[in-house]
Design a protein around this motif. Structure first.
Motif, PDB file in Angstrom:
ATOM      1  N   GLN A  73       0.937  -0.954  -0.205  1.00 30.36           N
ATOM      2  CA  GLN A  73       0.157   0.142   0.074  1.00 30.36           C
ATOM      3  C   GLN A  73       0.505   1.333   0.356  1.00 30.36           C
ATOM      4  N   PRO A  74       1.672   1.227   0.780  1.00 31.93           N
ATOM      5  CA  PRO A  74       2.512   2.792   0.591  1.00 31.93           C
ATOM      6  C   PRO A  74       3.762   2.824  -0.423  1.00 31.93           C
ATOM      7  N   MET A  75       3.897   1.641  -1.231  1.00 25.40           N
ATOM      8  CA  MET A  75       4.736   1.796  -2.632  1.00 25.40           C
ATOM      9  C   MET A  75       3.576   2.134  -3.623  1.00 25.40           C
ATOM     10  N   LEU A  76       2.093   1.561  -3.739  1.00 20.38           N
ATOM     11  CA  LEU A  76       1.425   1.529  -4.670  1.00 20.38           C
ATOM     12  C   LEU A  76       2.172   3.459  -4.789  1.00 20.38           C
ATOM     13  N   MET A  77       1.175   4.374  -3.362  1.00 23.02           N
ATOM     14  CA  MET A  77       1.386   5.644  -2.847  1.00 23.02           C
ATOM     15  C   MET A  77       2.360   6.338  -2.996  1.00 23.02           C
ATOM     16  N   ARG A  78       3.686   6.052  -2.780  1.00 25.76           N
ATOM     17  CA  ARG A  78       5.197   6.817  -3.762  1.00 25.76           C
ATOM     18  C   ARG A  78       4.439   5.928  -4.843  1.00 25.76           C
TER      19      ARG A  78
END
Length: 92
Positions: A73-78
């Motif tokens: 999830q945080p990697m998608l946001m990044r």
């Protein structure tokens, strides 16, 4: 037409084995769409060597809602911020 994939995260099932969960951001140019694909290969805990594998697709909004606490999830946001950083409107 091509399908572009960017790995978001990998969580190993067992060290030294090619088993676990992968998440990719995917752009399919044939059926225009941007989505997250989760694929997995899980080795059986029994000695018979069987594996369970599969894949599932999520729309971006669905994934952001359902993936709370997942490594991807945080990697998608990044990745999304990186994709759109040049498209941000200039401040007035």
């Amino acid at each position: 037409m091509p399908v572009f994939k960017r790995e978001l995260a990998f969580v190993a099932d067992r060290p030294l084995e090619n088993a676990g969960d992968w998440w990719h951001l995917v752009l399919d140019t044939d059926a225009p769409g941007l989505y997250v694909e989760h694929t997995w290969v899980h080795a059986s805990s029994h000695m018979d060597g069987e594996t369970a594998q599969g894949a599932q697709r999520f729309g971006i909004n669905d994934f952001l809602t359902l993936a709370e606490g997942q490594a991807a999830q945080p990697m998608l946001m990044r990745a999304l911020k990186e994709m759109f950083r040049d498209a941000a409107p200039a401040s007035e």
